[in-house]
Scaffold this motif. Sequence first.
Motif, PDB file in Angstrom:
ATOM      1  N   VAL A  24     -49.214 -12.931 -31.622  1.00  0.00           N
ATOM      2  CA  VAL A  24     -50.482 -12.461 -32.162  1.00  0.00           C
ATOM      3  C   VAL A  24     -50.178 -10.817 -32.231  1.00  0.00           C
ATOM      4  CG1 VAL A  24     -52.951 -11.824 -31.878  1.00  0.00           C
ATOM      5  CG2 VAL A  24     -52.136 -14.095 -31.517  1.00  0.00           C
ATOM      6  N   SER A  25     -49.596 -10.391 -31.056  1.00  0.00           N
ATOM      7  CA  SER A  25     -49.329  -8.823 -31.010  1.00  0.00           C
ATOM      8  C   SER A  25     -48.235  -8.436 -32.098  1.00  0.00           C
ATOM      9  CB  SER A  25     -48.624  -8.472 -29.634  1.00  0.00           C
ATOM     10  OG  SER A  25     -49.910  -8.557 -28.488  1.00  0.00           O
ATOM     11  N   VAL A  26     -47.189  -9.247 -32.283  1.00  0.00           N
ATOM     12  CA  VAL A  26     -46.386  -9.087 -33.546  1.00  0.00           C
ATOM     13  C   VAL A  26     -47.107  -8.815 -34.952  1.00  0.00           C
ATOM     14  CG1 VAL A  26     -44.397 -10.019 -34.733  1.00  0.00           C
ATOM     15  CG2 VAL A  26     -44.481  -9.792 -32.218  1.00  0.00           C
ATOM     16  N   MET A  27     -47.956  -9.925 -34.879  1.00  0.00           N
ATOM     17  CA  MET A  27     -48.792  -9.947 -36.403  1.00  0.00           C
ATOM     18  C   MET A  27     -49.580  -8.819 -36.548  1.00  0.00           C
ATOM     19  SD  MET A  27     -49.467 -13.813 -36.877  1.00  0.00           S
ATOM     20  CE  MET A  27     -50.494 -14.229 -35.360  1.00  0.00           C
ATOM     21  N   SER A  28     -50.446  -8.395 -35.304  1.00  0.00           N
ATOM     22  CA  SER A  28     -51.197  -7.123 -35.488  1.00  0.00           C
ATOM     23  C   SER A  28     -50.359  -5.979 -35.746  1.00  0.00           C
ATOM     24  CB  SER A  28     -51.786  -7.329 -33.919  1.00  0.00           C
ATOM     25  OG  SER A  28     -52.708  -8.183 -33.675  1.00  0.00           O
ATOM     26  N   LEU A  59     -59.730  -0.143 -40.069  1.00  0.00           N
ATOM     27  CA  LEU A  59     -59.048  -1.607 -39.964  1.00  0.00           C
ATOM     28  C   LEU A  59     -58.133  -1.454 -38.847  1.00  0.00           C
ATOM     29  CD1 LEU A  59     -58.398  -1.156 -43.767  1.00  0.00           C
ATOM     30  CD2 LEU A  59     -59.742  -2.949 -42.724  1.00  0.00           C
ATOM     31  N   ILE A  60     -57.250  -0.333 -38.631  1.00  0.00           N
ATOM     32  CA  ILE A  60     -56.458  -0.537 -37.339  1.00  0.00           C
ATOM     33  C   ILE A  60     -57.016  -0.805 -36.233  1.00  0.00           C
ATOM     34  CG2 ILE A  60     -54.845   1.043 -35.929  1.00  0.00           C
ATOM     35  CD1 ILE A  60     -54.047   2.354 -38.606  1.00  0.00           C
ATOM     36  N   SER A  61     -58.265  -0.241 -35.952  1.00  0.00           N
ATOM     37  CA  SER A  61     -58.916  -0.597 -34.734  1.00  0.00           C
ATOM     38  C   SER A  61     -59.359  -1.964 -34.915  1.00  0.00           C
ATOM     39  CB  SER A  61     -60.273   0.354 -34.796  1.00  0.00           C
ATOM     40  OG  SER A  61     -59.836   1.931 -34.603  1.00  0.00           O
ATOM     41  N   TYR A  62     -59.863  -2.762 -35.833  1.00  0.00           N
ATOM     42  CA  TYR A  62     -60.102  -4.143 -35.814  1.00  0.00           C
ATOM     43  C   TYR A  62     -59.323  -4.972 -35.727  1.00  0.00           C
ATOM     44  CZ  TYR A  62     -62.302  -8.303 -37.864  1.00  0.00           C
ATOM     45  OH  TYR A  62     -62.644  -9.503 -38.099  1.00  0.00           O
ATOM     46  N   ILE A  63     -57.925  -4.582 -36.244  1.00  0.00           N
ATOM     47  CA  ILE A  63     -57.088  -5.261 -36.047  1.00  0.00           C
ATOM     48  C   ILE A  63     -56.372  -5.472 -34.493  1.00  0.00           C
ATOM     49  CG2 ILE A  63     -54.399  -5.545 -36.740  1.00  0.00           C
ATOM     50  CD1 ILE A  63     -54.986  -4.705 -39.534  1.00  0.00           C
ATOM     51  N   THR A  64     -56.244  -4.180 -34.102  1.00  0.00           N
ATOM     52  CA  THR A  64     -55.868  -3.862 -32.767  1.00  0.00           C
ATOM     53  C   THR A  64     -56.854  -4.553 -31.654  1.00  0.00           C
ATOM     54  OG1 THR A  64     -54.708  -2.032 -33.255  1.00  0.00           O
ATOM     55  CG2 THR A  64     -55.147  -2.247 -30.865  1.00  0.00           C
ATOM     56  N   LEU A  65     -58.130  -4.468 -31.930  1.00  0.00           N
ATOM     57  CA  LEU A  65     -59.046  -5.018 -30.789  1.00  0.00           C
ATOM     58  C   LEU A  65     -59.566  -6.450 -31.039  1.00  0.00           C
ATOM     59  CD1 LEU A  65     -61.495  -1.939 -30.545  1.00  0.00           C
ATOM     60  CD2 LEU A  65     -59.600  -2.627 -29.016  1.00  0.00           C
ATOM     61  N   VAL A  66     -60.016  -6.752 -32.261  1.00  0.00           N
ATOM     62  CA  VAL A  66     -60.613  -7.948 -32.641  1.00  0.00           C
ATOM     63  C   VAL A  66     -59.533  -9.088 -32.916  1.00  0.00           C
ATOM     64  CG1 VAL A  66     -62.489  -9.180 -34.195  1.00  0.00           C
ATOM     65  CG2 VAL A  66     -62.769  -6.744 -33.314  1.00  0.00           C
ATOM     66  N   LYS A  67     -58.757  -8.819 -33.773  1.00  0.00           N
ATOM     67  CA  LYS A  67     -57.792  -9.572 -34.361  1.00  0.00           C
ATOM     68  C   LYS A  67     -56.673 -10.065 -33.246  1.00  0.00           C
ATOM     69  CE  LYS A  67     -59.101 -10.722 -38.298  1.00  0.00           C
ATOM     70  NZ  LYS A  67     -59.566 -12.277 -38.880  1.00  0.00           N
ATOM     71  N   GLN A  68     -56.327  -9.116 -32.511  1.00  0.00           N
ATOM     72  CA  GLN A  68     -55.415  -9.382 -31.383  1.00  0.00           C
ATOM     73  C   GLN A  68     -55.933  -9.847 -30.091  1.00  0.00           C
ATOM     74  OE1 GLN A  68     -52.625  -6.180 -30.986  1.00  0.00           O
ATOM     75  NE2 GLN A  68     -52.333  -6.458 -28.780  1.00  0.00           N
ATOM     76  N   ASN A  69     -57.095  -9.239 -29.813  1.00  0.00           N
ATOM     77  CA  ASN A  69     -57.721  -9.828 -28.526  1.00  0.00           C
ATOM     78  C   ASN A  69     -59.308 -10.735 -28.614  1.00  0.00           C
ATOM     79  OD1 ASN A  69     -56.352  -7.878 -26.616  1.00  0.00           O
ATOM     80  ND2 ASN A  69     -56.929  -6.452 -28.067  1.00  0.00           N
ATOM     81  N   GLY A  70     -59.494 -10.903 -29.786  1.00  0.00           N
ATOM     82  CA  GLY A  70     -60.670 -11.988 -30.129  1.00  0.00           C
ATOM     83  C   GLY A  70     -61.918 -11.303 -30.316  1.00  0.00           C
ATOM     84  N   LYS A  71     -62.864 -11.787 -30.822  1.00  0.00           N
ATOM     85  CA  LYS A  71     -63.984 -11.389 -31.243  1.00  0.00           C
ATOM     86  C   LYS A  71     -64.979 -11.672 -29.934  1.00  0.00           C
ATOM     87  CE  LYS A  71     -67.830 -10.683 -34.627  1.00  0.00           C
ATOM     88  NZ  LYS A  71     -68.405 -11.133 -35.757  1.00  0.00           N
TER      89      LYS A  71
END
Length: 257
Positions: A24-28, A59-71
């Motif tokens: 997930v980190s690689v994709m983020s 967008l970077i914040s959303y990807i780093t926080l939400v997409k990488q660590n879940g909502k």
Amino acid sequence: MMIGILALILFGLMMMIGGDRGAVSVMSLAGNLLVLSLAIILMAGGHAPLIITGIAAGLISYITLVKQNGKNQKTEIAFGATGIVILLLLAAIFLLLWDARSGGLNEIQAIQEDVMYYYNTNLHINMLQITVCMVLLSTLGAVLDTALSITSSLYEVILHKPDMSRREIYHSGLQIGKDIIGTTVNTLFFAYLGDSLLLFFYLKNVKYTAEVILNSKMLFQGVSAMLFSAIACLLTVPVASAGCMLFLKKEEKKEEK
């Protein structure tokens, strides 16, 4: 070639050590690189740098926080704290850089032969806004890391001690911040120092005086970005702690009912 090998080693270690989270980190990371690349292309095309940077930062914040660590509440509060801190710093960054006239190429970049003779420096871009965008983006990573560290730690504290008062939650966040802020500031300092080490050797060899170096645009651009990042991390601690105090405790009360 070597960059590709190093990238493969990095991704391989992330997958091997991190497992699913590593993937997930690689994709983020790939998503953030894509967003940043698009932002650079749009800014180079003459579009409003500050607006594009604001959208890219979101967008970077959303990807780093939400997409990488879940909502969840931890990432939502960290996302909000990051936005508040960046907005608080935006005016200060703009005013300071405007007063210092630090936009554009610095003295070392301007005298390089390939810049002077082979490239057109008239880019029709507001260099002050580009410098502000550069400082904001360099600040963003440190703020995201600090915000998520605070919210994740406080989430665990509240989970294991749900009877804590709001005041205790807030002061726990400040205490956690005291423990992590020293290493964060040192990381920022050594990142700048390591990146500029060869440049400092050059300045020493060409016999620039300390007065010239201290008053140079080159030094101001690098040090101001580092200092703004450190200030942003310090501000993130109380902002993220206040967010946890208000929202994590409120959710805990709902669950008890």
